[in-house]
Every structure is written in C-alpha cells, then in structure tokens.
Design an enzyme around this catalytic site. Structure first.
Site, PDB file in Angstrom:
ATOM      1  N   ASP A 246      68.857  39.846  16.710  1.00 35.22           N
ATOM      2  CA  ASP A 246      68.603  41.288  16.865  1.00 35.22           C
ATOM      3  C   ASP A 246      68.792  42.022  15.552  1.00 35.22           C
ATOM      4  O   ASP A 246      68.171  43.058  15.314  1.00 35.22           O
ATOM      5  CB  ASP A 246      69.494  41.875  17.956  1.00 35.22           C
ATOM      6  CG  ASP A 246      69.009  41.379  19.304  1.00 35.22           C
ATOM      7  OD1 ASP A 246      69.424  40.278  19.711  1.00 35.22           O
ATOM      8  OD2 ASP A 246      68.158  42.055  19.903  1.00 35.22           O
TER       9      ASP A 246
HETATM   10  O1  MRU Z   1      69.434  42.367  25.312  1.00 34.99           O
HETATM   11  P1  MRU Z   1      68.152  41.693  24.976  1.00 34.99           P
HETATM   12  O2  MRU Z   1      67.581  40.895  26.092  1.00 34.99           O
HETATM   13  O3  MRU Z   1      67.144  42.638  24.373  1.00 34.99           O
HETATM   14  O4  MRU Z   1      68.565  40.654  23.845  1.00 34.99           O
HETATM   15  C1  MRU Z   1      67.587  39.810  23.323  1.00 34.99           C
HETATM   16  C2  MRU Z   1      68.098  38.885  22.304  1.00 34.99           C
HETATM   17  O5  MRU Z   1      69.279  38.846  21.978  1.00 34.99           O
HETATM   18  C3  MRU Z   1      67.070  38.040  21.609  1.00 34.99           C
HETATM   19  O6  MRU Z   1      67.611  36.809  21.240  1.00 34.99           O
HETATM   20  C4  MRU Z   1      66.596  38.764  20.344  1.00 34.99           C
HETATM   21  O7  MRU Z   1      66.241  40.079  20.633  1.00 34.99           O
HETATM   22  C5  MRU Z   1      65.411  38.082  19.747  1.00 34.99           C
HETATM   23  S1  MRU Z   1      63.955  38.227  20.754  1.00 34.99           S
HETATM   24  C6  MRU Z   1      62.711  37.460  19.910  1.00 34.99           C
END
Ligand code: MRU
Length: 355
Positions: A246
């Site tokens: 993220d």
């Molecule tokens: O809370 P989320 O579902 O948005 O978290 C998603 C993640 O942590 C993913 O691993 C990250 O965003 C990469 S998505 C290509």
C-alpha cells in the site's frame, strides 16, 4: 477472462461490490466524487491501485457533467475534490500520488491561454482514463519481472509453491494484478505447482477474493488460516512469498495488509525469499522510513462480525489496524514494472527512473 472490478465508459463508472463477493456479483454505479469516496471508504472497492483508479474516474464522471466554462473555477474544484478523495483511506499512497499529478496537470492547463475550457476538460479526463490501461501494462511487467526473479532464484526447471496474502489481483487493480500478476505469469509459463493464500482476517480478502480469483483462473490453490503460516512453511516447502504493498517508504519499509509483517518474519526464519510486488505509484519517496506511514484503523465491527453475524463476545474491546509495516531488512526484493530492486537501493534507483 479475468474478473472485471472496474467497468468504465466515458461518463459511466461501475464497480464490482467486493463486500458481496464471493456470494453475489453485483455492480454499483459511481455517479461522482461523493459516490467515489463512499465506495472506497466502505471498501466496496479496495486494493491500492484500484482505489486510485476508481477515485480519479469518479472525478472524471463528475467533470463530464459539469457545464462550467471557467478554467480557474474548474481547477479549484478539481483540487478540492481530489484532496477529498485522498481522505477516504489514508494508507495506500497511489491515490495521493495520482491526485498530486492531476493537480499539477490542472494547474498547467488552467495557466495555458491556448487551452479552452473544453480542451481542459477533454485533456484532464483523458489523462485519468489512461490510468486504466497503464495499470494493466504495469501489472503485466511486474508479473514478468517477478516470475523471472523467482525462477532464477529457484534454478533448474522445477515447479514453485507460492504463498500470498490479502488480495492483489484483478479485483485490486485495473486487471491482471501485482503479486497475483506474478502468480499468473508463473502459471502461464506452467511453473506453478501450488499457490497458498491466507484467509487475511479480519476482512477476509484472501478467503473471499484471492481464493475466488484463483478458482476462477483454475490455478491450483489452497486456503490457509493466517495463523497457519509457520506450520505451512515447516510442513511444505514454499519457494517464495509474494505480497502487494500500500505504501513503500524510501528505505524500503513496506506497509501492506495486516499480517504481512508476521509472514515476513516467519519467511526469514524458514529462509524463504519474501517479495513485495508493487507499481512505482506505491513508492512514497517523501517518507524516509515506514515509521512515518499512517496506518488506517478500521471499525471494530469488521472483527466482531462476519456479515450480519456476531462472532466475538459482545462488549470486548478491539484493535483493528488495517495494515502493518514490514521492515526492509525482511524483504528480498521489490518487484516493480521497471525491474526487481533491493529495498536498500530504492533511494538510489527511483529518482533515476522517469515515469
Ligand atoms: O484494505 P485493502 O483490501 O485495500 O488492502 C489491500 C492490500 O493490502 C493489498 O495488498 C495492496 O493494496 C496491494 S493491491 C495490488
């Protein structure tokens, strides 16, 4: 055909409601910025790249309906709306970097006397629309680089067993996926023996979404509960762990879905290479280390309930950070669309890469 999380035609945006998967397949119309903010905040759409793309497309949809012929007013409104969209979820940096780029574009178009209000709108909307194809291209490159790094490390022509966490596939991006893109590429090259995906409590992106994508793609895969990772690595030889990101800080520390950090520790103990697969738009060179990444805390209800069903004792207190930060020292390589980088080298390499 891979799953389509974002359906877009100029003026019309729909997202696959990920809160309802894998039970129901229902698309939600996003009619403008307010809807965009809500679907991101409620996690009907999630995953760092998808958050950025849907947020920006919601602005494109709104802008198309706007009859304003004053570029200065348009510029001002765009800036306010982008900043609002960024506030929907704070940890993933992709939407913030996209917003900064678009604000610069709006400033340039507004200042250019040769650009009419209609041209301004056209060029601004086209720039947002190009994010969809760029993301898929980037993901395919990430897939190739990651696949090659894992196979090189393996040596020979054997098959691999990959562990992944959370959901990084078509549902989290415009298509193909990042960490799941690496898995997809390995599968296309017939080098996958097996994929293991974690359940990813509390929101269950692994059990609900990654498992759904793996089954959809017919990739041989097994679901494990988050607390089984050590036992899994002990019992079955895992070739590599590949996860998404993220936000990656300049020193390589990486924020990703809660639970990533403990998987990285376990991988180190078992000498399993641990890769982060992410586009350059997930790298935040403005933060010197992961200590400075803001970690979103989500409502208790995501822990105490599954859907409408309470699973935790009423009255218990909860702590629900949505992400954790894996120190760079636990990361073997960061797989981007421009190559696989040693996390310690980001500071040197990233400024030399032009987008
Ligand atoms: O809370 P989320 O579902 O948005 O978290 C998603 C993640 O942590 C993913 O691993 C990250 O965003 C990469 S998505 C290509």
């Amino acid at each position: 055909m891979s799953l389509e999380s974002i359906k877009y035609k100029r003026g019309n945006l729909e997202i696959l409601d990920q809160l309802l998967l894998p039970i129901h397949t229902r698309y939600v119309k996003v009619q403008g910025v307010e809807d965009g903010w809500k679907v991101i905040n409620k996690m009907q759409v999630r995953g760092a790249p998808a958050i950025a793309i849907v947020g920006c497309l919601s602005l494109a949809v709104e802008l198309l309906k706007d009859n304003s012929s004053d570029k200065k007013i348009m510029r001002q409104e765009i800036e306010g709306k982008l900043n609002y969209l960024v506030s929907a979820r704070p940890t993933a940096v992709n939407i913030k970097l996209a917003a900064d780029k678009l604000i610069t574009l709006a400033n340039d178009l507004s200042a250019d006397e040769n650009v009419s209000p209609d041209d301004f709108k056209e060029r601004f909307i086209s720039s947002i629309e190009s994010m969809l194809t760029k993301d898929i291209e980037d993901n395919k490159a990430i897939g190739r680089f990651g696949c090659e790094a894992i196979l090189k490390n393996l040596g020979g022509d054997g098959l691999v067993r990959i562990l992944t966490h959370c959901n990084t596939g078509s549902l989290a991006t415009a298509g193909y996926g990042t960490a799941l893109g690496v898995i997809r590429c390995l599968y296309e090259r017939k080098r996958i023996e097996h994929v293991y995906c974690t359940e990813t409590r509390p929101y269950n992106q692994g059990a609900r979404l990654t498992a759904y994508e793996l089954v959809h793609e017919k990739i041989p895969a097994t679901l494990v509960v988050d607390s089984m990772v050590s036992a899994l690595m002990h019992a079955r030889k895992i070739t590599a762990v590949v996860v998404g990101a993220d936000r990656v800080a300049a020193n390589g520390d990486t924020a990703n879905k809660i639970g990533t950090y403990q998987i990285a520790i376990v991988a180190k103990y078992h000498e399993v290479p641990f890769y982060v697969a992410a586009p350059l738009t997930s790298i935040d060179m403005s933060l010197t280390s992961g200590e400075r990444i803001k970690i979103e805390e989500r409502p208790d209800r995501e822990m105490t309930h599954i859907g409408e069903h309470r699973i935790a004792a009423a009255g218990i207190k909860c702590w629900n950070p949505s992400f954790d930060v894996t120190p760079a020292s636990l990361i073997t390589g960061i797989i981007t669309e421009r190559g696989v980088f040693d996390p310690d080298k980001l500071k040197e390499i990233i400024p030399k890469l032009s987008n």
